[in-house]
Design a protein around this motif. Structure first.
Motif, PDB file in Angstrom:
ATOM      1  N   LEU A  43     -17.681 -24.579  51.268  1.00 36.04           N
ATOM      2  CA  LEU A  43     -19.273 -25.000  51.174  1.00 36.04           C
ATOM      3  C   LEU A  43     -20.315 -23.628  51.489  1.00 36.04           C
ATOM      4  CD1 LEU A  43     -20.660 -27.586  50.444  1.00 36.04           C
ATOM      5  CD2 LEU A  43     -21.277 -27.585  53.139  1.00 36.04           C
ATOM      6  N   GLN A  44     -19.759 -22.856  52.279  1.00 41.14           N
ATOM      7  CA  GLN A  44     -20.591 -21.628  52.563  1.00 41.14           C
ATOM      8  C   GLN A  44     -20.270 -20.453  51.491  1.00 41.14           C
ATOM      9  OE1 GLN A  44     -19.100 -20.873  56.643  1.00 41.14           O
ATOM     10  NE2 GLN A  44     -20.741 -22.182  57.675  1.00 41.14           N
ATOM     11  N   LYS A  45     -19.323 -20.458  51.128  1.00 45.04           N
ATOM     12  CA  LYS A  45     -19.158 -19.180  50.158  1.00 45.04           C
ATOM     13  C   LYS A  45     -19.462 -19.813  48.900  1.00 45.04           C
ATOM     14  CE  LYS A  45     -15.314 -17.032  50.126  1.00 45.04           C
ATOM     15  NZ  LYS A  45     -13.708 -16.476  49.940  1.00 45.04           N
ATOM     16  N   ASN A  46     -19.352 -21.151  48.699  1.00 53.43           N
ATOM     17  CA  ASN A  46     -20.162 -21.571  47.321  1.00 53.43           C
ATOM     18  C   ASN A  46     -19.561 -20.987  46.037  1.00 53.43           C
ATOM     19  OD1 ASN A  46     -21.649 -23.507  45.993  1.00 53.43           O
ATOM     20  ND2 ASN A  46     -23.527 -22.143  46.121  1.00 53.43           N
ATOM     21  N   GLU A  47     -18.390 -20.606  45.947  1.00 52.91           N
ATOM     22  CA  GLU A  47     -17.885 -19.863  44.831  1.00 52.91           C
ATOM     23  C   GLU A  47     -17.821 -20.853  43.572  1.00 52.91           C
ATOM     24  OE1 GLU A  47     -15.699 -16.233  46.701  1.00 52.91           O
ATOM     25  OE2 GLU A  47     -14.520 -17.595  45.982  1.00 52.91           O
ATOM     26  N   PHE A  48     -18.095 -20.418  42.609  1.00 49.83           N
ATOM     27  CA  PHE A  48     -17.790 -21.102  41.365  1.00 49.83           C
ATOM     28  C   PHE A  48     -17.401 -20.174  40.101  1.00 49.83           C
ATOM     29  CE2 PHE A  48     -19.117 -23.572  37.511  1.00 49.83           C
ATOM     30  CZ  PHE A  48     -18.782 -25.202  37.943  1.00 49.83           C
ATOM     31  N   TYR A  49     -16.275 -20.313  39.507  1.00 50.19           N
ATOM     32  CA  TYR A  49     -15.756 -19.482  38.511  1.00 50.19           C
ATOM     33  C   TYR A  49     -16.279 -20.032  37.160  1.00 50.19           C
ATOM     34  CZ  TYR A  49     -13.245 -16.828  42.112  1.00 50.19           C
ATOM     35  OH  TYR A  49     -12.988 -16.172  43.346  1.00 50.19           O
ATOM     36  N   ILE A  50     -16.604 -18.971  36.467  1.00 53.74           N
ATOM     37  CA  ILE A  50     -16.759 -19.358  34.946  1.00 53.74           C
ATOM     38  C   ILE A  50     -16.070 -18.116  34.096  1.00 53.74           C
ATOM     39  CG2 ILE A  50     -18.446 -19.521  32.840  1.00 53.74           C
ATOM     40  CD1 ILE A  50     -20.734 -19.999  34.962  1.00 53.74           C
ATOM     41  N   VAL A  51     -15.038 -18.709  33.469  1.00 51.44           N
ATOM     42  CA  VAL A  51     -14.314 -17.827  32.562  1.00 51.44           C
ATOM     43  C   VAL A  51     -14.530 -17.901  31.238  1.00 51.44           C
ATOM     44  CG1 VAL A  51     -12.499 -19.532  32.312  1.00 51.44           C
ATOM     45  CG2 VAL A  51     -11.809 -17.120  32.139  1.00 51.44           C
ATOM     46  N   VAL A  52     -14.766 -16.594  30.581  1.00 51.63           N
ATOM     47  CA  VAL A  52     -15.160 -16.308  29.137  1.00 51.63           C
ATOM     48  C   VAL A  52     -13.763 -16.282  28.548  1.00 51.63           C
ATOM     49  CG1 VAL A  52     -16.545 -15.160  27.564  1.00 51.63           C
ATOM     50  CG2 VAL A  52     -17.068 -15.291  29.972  1.00 51.63           C
ATOM     51  N   LEU A  53     -13.589 -17.060  27.567  1.00 56.53           N
ATOM     52  CA  LEU A  53     -12.350 -17.190  26.605  1.00 56.53           C
ATOM     53  C   LEU A  53     -12.554 -16.958  25.275  1.00 56.53           C
ATOM     54  CD1 LEU A  53     -10.822 -20.431  28.430  1.00 56.53           C
ATOM     55  CD2 LEU A  53     -10.159 -18.023  28.886  1.00 56.53           C
ATOM     56  N   GLY A  54     -11.598 -16.737  24.590  1.00 58.12           N
ATOM     57  CA  GLY A  54     -11.837 -16.573  23.032  1.00 58.12           C
ATOM     58  C   GLY A  54     -10.726 -15.687  22.722  1.00 58.12           C
ATOM     59  N   GLU A  55     -10.718 -15.525  21.242  1.00 60.44           N
ATOM     60  CA  GLU A  55      -9.675 -14.562  20.630  1.00 60.44           C
ATOM     61  C   GLU A  55     -10.234 -13.141  20.770  1.00 60.44           C
ATOM     62  OE1 GLU A  55      -8.662 -15.802  16.622  1.00 60.44           O
ATOM     63  OE2 GLU A  55      -6.962 -17.007  17.524  1.00 60.44           O
ATOM     64  N   PHE A  56      -9.599 -12.158  20.701  1.00 60.26           N
ATOM     65  CA  PHE A  56      -9.849 -10.839  20.707  1.00 60.26           C
ATOM     66  C   PHE A  56     -11.009 -10.317  19.659  1.00 60.26           C
ATOM     67  CE2 PHE A  56      -6.023 -10.356  18.190  1.00 60.26           C
ATOM     68  CZ  PHE A  56      -6.374  -9.642  17.057  1.00 60.26           C
TER      69      PHE A  56
END
Length: 578
Positions: A43-56
């Motif tokens: 809760l304190q670190k509150n990390e949320f990962y958004i990964v950017v995907l797609g072909e090269f």
């Protein structure tokens, strides 16, 4: 919106802090540790990962640059990104390269090309690059991750992306409007994204400025229709990174940015808050059961309590023996599966080595020089894919059985708790946390962990022996008959050596699977037993206190119940505000 979210997070953290104090006072060490090391820290670190995907070359790095409003990440018409670029909030822009050996190297932003691109002079030694940047969107624990292309011809770069997916909470799936959606992209979505831990996908159609305005609606409709084959009602955002950087008021950029910010302010926050609320409520339930147990036994003598404890001790010891039997069953299963795999691999290797002679004798020599290595690798991968699916199905069924038996042991331990206290209650376990963890493990987590398709190292042998022009360079002056003869010899060597290298790689993956499952079984059951023993020890300590009349003990317990009820009201208030 962000201010309201931060207020709720702070309020929930304060409630959990108060729960921690009560748990510590009552010597509920398991609960205290869990709240401190897992719930509160997350809760304190509150990390949320958004990964950017797609072909090269789809425009992933350009999209991130648009969000940063600066050309920070290098872009090119060639496949560019070869490492993970992890972007977090920082007061000033700076970057650090993290090597495969764990060493860190500060780098200037204008030197990123040398560390993150395919042609970079330092790229081979870099595992990922951490970038800090003063972007408001990243202030509340949001982490943006730029990945290599999902269908890069370089398998190592594709693996980098695949291995990172289990950490992701949301995804930006980038598509080039000139080549908007392919079967391989749909397959990647279906097999690697939709069934993963990713809970939200934004589909971004880049380079929209290169499409005539009158054709844009048609392109968008086509992309939505294709995505609908695997995604329910996909939301597609047309986008132009060039226009977004040149003009932050660009309509397409503002629409996407506002939608992303709204998600981060509302949906992302809800997920974090609801998870924390569930953990806090489970902790309160544990406190309530602990108090109820003491209230139930406050009038009993110490001898009465000890007699109850001795009555259930044999059952607890029996559950510990059952736990060891489950762990042994996991080890036995791994040996069985590995034995079958090795046997099956030997049969395939023998048959392939026999059949390859006919293939080489009838093939065009020029084709052999160009395609033999790729042909051998593709045959290996086809066989591995089939074998992989068979073993995954077998292990999935086996895992389900182990988890069911673990659940039965937990239920019986709860029954022992109820027998001791005459209170039908659960033990000191955050079952929401465990249920979520198991769901991930049995689902995509298990698939990603145990996937032969990620084993690229053994196939390097094939390229070494047969690829890269090796056959042609070594045998260019040989006559066709001698060339074929040498090709057969080298191919059989490649098949044998690849087979031998696969064995330890696969056994390592099987062992990792077993270790995760054994850890879950052991920790879950031992935590339950420890919780029961801790509660009993606390009651015994209360019994041995001198000079505290029963009426005073009951008054103290009533006061404790009142504090717990107030904390529960605070949780209810936070929940109503979400």
């Amino acid at each position: 919106m962000l201010e309201n979210y931060n207020e709720l997070i702070t309020g929930l953290d304060h409630v959990i802090g108060d729960i921690l104090q009560l748990a510590h006072q009552r010597h509920l060490t398991t609960l205290t540790q869990f709240l401190t090391d897992h719930v509160r820290l997350k809760l304190q670190k509150n990390e949320f990962y958004i990964v950017v995907l797609g072909e090269f070359n789809a425009g992933k790095s350009s999209l991130i640059n648009a969000l940063l409003q600066k050309d920070v990440l290098p872009t090119s018409v060639r496949p560019t990104t070869a490492t993970l670029n992890v972007i977090t909030y920082g007061e000033s822009a700076q970057a650090t390269a993290v090597g495969y050996d764990g060493t860190t190297t500060p780098i200037e932003l204008d030197q990123l090309r040398n560390y993150v691109t395919v042609s970079g002079s330092h790229t081979e030694k870099v595992a990922q690059v951490n970038i800090e940047y003063p972007l408001d969107m990243l202030k509340n624990g949001v982490i943006l991750v730029d990945t290599p292309g999902v269908n890069d011809i370089n398998l190592q770069r594709t693996e980098i992306t695949s291995h990172y997916l289990p950490k992701a909470d949301a995804a930006l799936f980038v598509m080039d409007c000139k080549q908007p959606i392919s079967l391989s992209q749909l397959q990647f979505l279906k097999e690697n994204v939709l069934d993963s831990t990713i809970q939200k996908i934004f589909f971004i159609l880049t380079k929209i400025d290169q499409v005539e305005e009158g054709e844009r609606d048609e392109v968008l409709a086509y992309v939505r229709e294709e995505l609908s084959r695997v995604v329910d009602q996909p939301k597609v955002f047309p986008f132009s990174a060039t226009r977004a950087i040149a003009d932050p008021t660009d309509y397409y950029y503002q629409y996407f940015r506002d939608s992303l910010n709204q998600f981060l302010a509302q949906d992302k926050g809800n997920l974090v808050l609801l998870s924390g609320l569930a953990s806090a409520q489970n902790a309160i339930n544990t406190l309530k059961r602990s108090v109820a147990l003491e209230e139930k036994t406050v009038s009993d003598t110490l001898a009465d309590l000890d007699a109850k404890i001795e009555a259930i001790r044999p059952q607890i010891e029996a559950k510990q023996r059952e736990k060891q039997q489950l762990i042994q069953a996991i080890d036995d299963k791994i040996e069985e599966v590995n034995g079958y795999f090795v046997s099956s691999l030997q049969v395939f290797t023998h048959e392939f080595s026999q059949k390859i002679e006919d293939e080489i004798q009838t093939a065009n020599v020029d084709d052999l020089k160009k395609y033999l290595a790729g042909f051998v690798e593709s045959r290996f991968r086809e066989w591995l894919d089939t074998e992989n699916q068979r073993i995954q199905d077998e292990l999935r069924n086996f895992t389900a059985g182990i988890l069911q038996q673990t659940g039965e042991i937990l239920k019986e331990l709860e029954d022992q708790f109820a027998q001791l206290t005459e209170i039908p209650a659960k033990l000191d376990l955050d079952m929401t946390y465990f249920t979520h963890d198991v769901a991930l493990f049995v689902g995509e987590g298990l698939i990603i962990l145990f996937s032969f398709s990620l084993l690229s190292a053994p196939f390097a042998i094939i390229s070494t022996i047969l690829g890269g022009g090796a056959l042609y360079t070594y045998m260019r002056d040989l006559r066709h008959e001698k060339f074929r003869e040498e090709s057969i010899k080298r191919t059989r060597q490649a098949i044998t050596e690849t087979s031998e290298t696969l064995k330890p790689n696969v056994y390592q993956q099987l062992s990792e699977y077993a270790n995760q499952l054994k850890t879950y079984v052991n920790d879950t059951i031992e935590t339950s037993i420890h919780s029961l023993e801790t509660t009993v020890d606390h009651i015994r300590q209360q019994k041995t206190r001198e000079g505290t009349p029963v009426t005073e003990q009951r008054r103290q317990l009533a006061e404790l119940n009142n504090q717990i009820a107030q904390l529960e009201d605070k949780l209810r208030s936070i929940r109503q505000k979400i």
